[in-house]
Design an enzyme around this catalytic site. Structure first.
Site, PDB file in Angstrom:
ATOM      1  N   HIS A  99       0.969  -1.101   0.018  1.00  0.00           N
ATOM      2  CA  HIS A  99       0.121   0.263  -0.158  1.00  0.00           C
ATOM      3  C   HIS A  99       0.783   1.228  -0.047  1.00  0.00           C
ATOM      4  CE1 HIS A  99      -4.227   0.996   0.982  1.00  0.00           C
ATOM      5  NE2 HIS A  99      -3.734   1.468  -0.233  1.00  0.00           N
ATOM      6  N   ASP A 126      -9.214  -0.249   3.505  1.00  0.00           N
ATOM      7  CA  ASP A 126      -8.380  -1.202   4.131  1.00  0.00           C
ATOM      8  C   ASP A 126      -9.556  -1.352   5.732  1.00  0.00           C
ATOM      9  OD1 ASP A 126      -6.016  -1.382   5.255  1.00  0.00           O
ATOM     10  OD2 ASP A 126      -5.520   0.179   4.217  1.00  0.00           O
ATOM     11  N   HIS A 128      -6.696  -0.973   7.917  1.00  0.00           N
ATOM     12  CA  HIS A 128      -6.399   0.098   7.925  1.00  0.00           C
ATOM     13  C   HIS A 128      -6.372   0.637   7.426  1.00  0.00           C
ATOM     14  CE1 HIS A 128      -4.294  -3.643   8.312  1.00  0.00           C
ATOM     15  NE2 HIS A 128      -4.131  -3.743   9.524  1.00  0.00           N
ATOM     16  N   ASP A 231      -6.664  -6.246   2.458  1.00  0.00           N
ATOM     17  CA  ASP A 231      -7.147  -6.774   4.110  1.00  0.00           C
ATOM     18  C   ASP A 231      -8.648  -6.504   4.359  1.00  0.00           C
ATOM     19  OD1 ASP A 231      -6.919  -4.107   5.445  1.00  0.00           O
ATOM     20  OD2 ASP A 231      -4.419  -5.031   6.075  1.00  0.00           O
TER      21      ASP A 231
HETATM   22 MG    MG Z   1      -4.541  -2.251   5.147  1.00  0.00          MG
HETATM   23 MG    MG Z   2      -3.605  -0.654   3.274  1.00  0.00          MG
END
Ligand code: MG
Ligand code: MG
Length: 309
Positions: A99, A126, A128, A231
């Site tokens: 990323h 995402d 995150h 993810d």
């Molecule tokens: Mg991630």
């Molecule tokens: Mg990411």
């Protein structure tokens, strides 16, 4: 967007992730038939090959945890230029790669949008937030910083080229978030980034928040970039990633988001990131990502009237 031409560009960057293997991502997307699948939807597909950054010059930083800062800077510079150039030719699809590549793509797309006199909006799918700065990351993995860099947070100058047109954090929408450390949470909220974390998706679904965000993009005449991290998806359906977090988006949630994005006709560019073929199971994650890209580009089971925003 009425543009019917897609440009595929591989970015074999893996230095930003904690483990090796993302450099095989572009090959896996090609093996999974991305070009053929999108071509089958009537799109003109140009595979521009894989980008080669300049040779990295490693540099020291007070945060001793940082890894491969020089490589990150070289990739960011090359990707910013490529994103700027290809965004004039159609819809660029950036095949990662980890990323950290989005630091470059967002920088180039921000420059393109500014030149068009339009704001750039970003949908960040995402687990995150990737909103760490060079000073706040404790893992030192630079795939955790691209959104902070592209929105002009402090602490990058002297190490990376300044983004030509930093993105307004209030034009960024995070969806599927479920792994934030306290410092990052505070920074995201303070910056005014819009967050629909996994709990809010559980409570309200994806349709209402996404519709509201797309309405905002349309009202502002914005250019929309989508950054899809593997993810974001539940590890049960997408095991081929080094940063799995339980409780991700389901197959239907992910496809619904892609279908709504297509209906909006607002998407001008796409990152497919964090696929690690070394961790995948017989290509199933690569195939799912190709299917999601196809939904975003207009594959439907039934024709529906176009929704106007
Ligand atoms: Mg991630
Ligand atoms: Mg990411």
């Amino acid at each position: 967007m009425t543009n019917r031409r897609c440009i595929l560009l591989g970015a074999r960057v893996q230095e930003g992730a904690g483990r090796l293997g993302c450099d095989m991502g572009p090959s896996a997307y090609r093996a999974a038939g991305l070009a053929e699948t999108l071509g089958g939807l009537g799109l003109a597909i140009v595979d521009a090959g894989d980008l080669a950054p300049a040779v990295a010059v490693e540099r020291a930083h007070p945060n001793g945890a940082l890894r491969h800062l020089g490589a990150f800077a070289a990739w960011t510079e090359a990707l910013a230029e490529a994103a700027y150039r290809h965004s004039a030719e159609g819809i660029p699809i950036f095949l990662g790669g980890d990323h950290s590549l989005s630091a470059g793509t967002l920088s180039g797309l921000g420059r393109r949008a500014a030149q068009e006199g339009r704001p750039l909006f970003v949908l960040w799918l995402d687990a995150h937030a990737d909103f760490h700065t060079l000073d706040t990351t404790t893992s030192g993995n630079l795939h955790g910083v691209p959104l902070a860099y592209a929105t002009g947070r402090r602490g990058f100058s002297g190490y990376l080229p300044a983004p030509a047109a930093p993105i307004d954090p209030r034009n960024v929408c995070l969806m599927g978030t479920r792994s934030l450390d306290p410092a990052e949470r505070g920074a995201v909220l303070e910056a005014g980034v819009l967050i629909h974390d996994m709990r809010s998706i559980d409570e309200a679904g994806v349709v209402a928040p996404l519709r509201a965000f797309l309405g905002q993009v349309a009202a502002a005449g914005g250019r929309l970039h989508v950054s899809l991290d593997v993810d974001f998806l539940d590890p049960g359906i997408a095991p081929g990633v080094g940063t799995t977090v339980p409780g991700g988006a389901t197959f239907r949630e992910a496809h619904l988001i892609m279908e709504m994005l297509h209906d909006s006709r607002l998407v001008g560019s796409l990152d497919l990131v964090e696929l690690n073929p070394f961790l995948d199971e017989r290509g199933r994650t690569a195939l799912l990502m190709v299917d999601l890209a196809a939904s975003l580009m207009g594959r439907t089971v039934l024709d529906r009237p176009t929704q106007s925003y």
